[in-house]
Motif scaffolding. Structure first.
Motif: not given
Length: 86
Positions: A54-61
């Motif tokens: 989920d950190d990847v999704t948060a980073f690219f949000s």
């Protein structure tokens, strides 16, 4: 360099069911294969990874909000290659 393949899985699963998940994996794999071939043609290395983070999704949000990481392709030179060049 890292290339992340992201997909809106809830939307895909709602529309296509389990078949949509398999199609999404296939598409990510085809994209990864093309990146592998491109990297090798330039004498670079490449590796593909599947994982959940989920950190990847948060980073690219906000662009990636609601999406899931499907596949990661890491491209570049190895430490050994860099040492030889340098």
């Amino acid at each position: 360099m890292n290339v992340y393949c992201l997909a809106d899985l809830p939307r895909i699963l709602e529309r296509f069911g389990n078949r949509g998940y398999r199609a999404t994996q296939l598409e990510a794999g085809i994209i990864g294969g093309k990146l592998y071939l491109s990297a090798y043609a330039q004498r670079l290395g490449a590796t593909g990874l599947t994982f959940y983070d989920d950190d990847v999704t948060a980073f690219f949000s906000p662009h990636a909000a609601g999406k899931s990481v499907i596949f990661l392709i890491a491209l570049g030179r190895s430490a050994k290659q860099n040492a030889q060049r340098g």
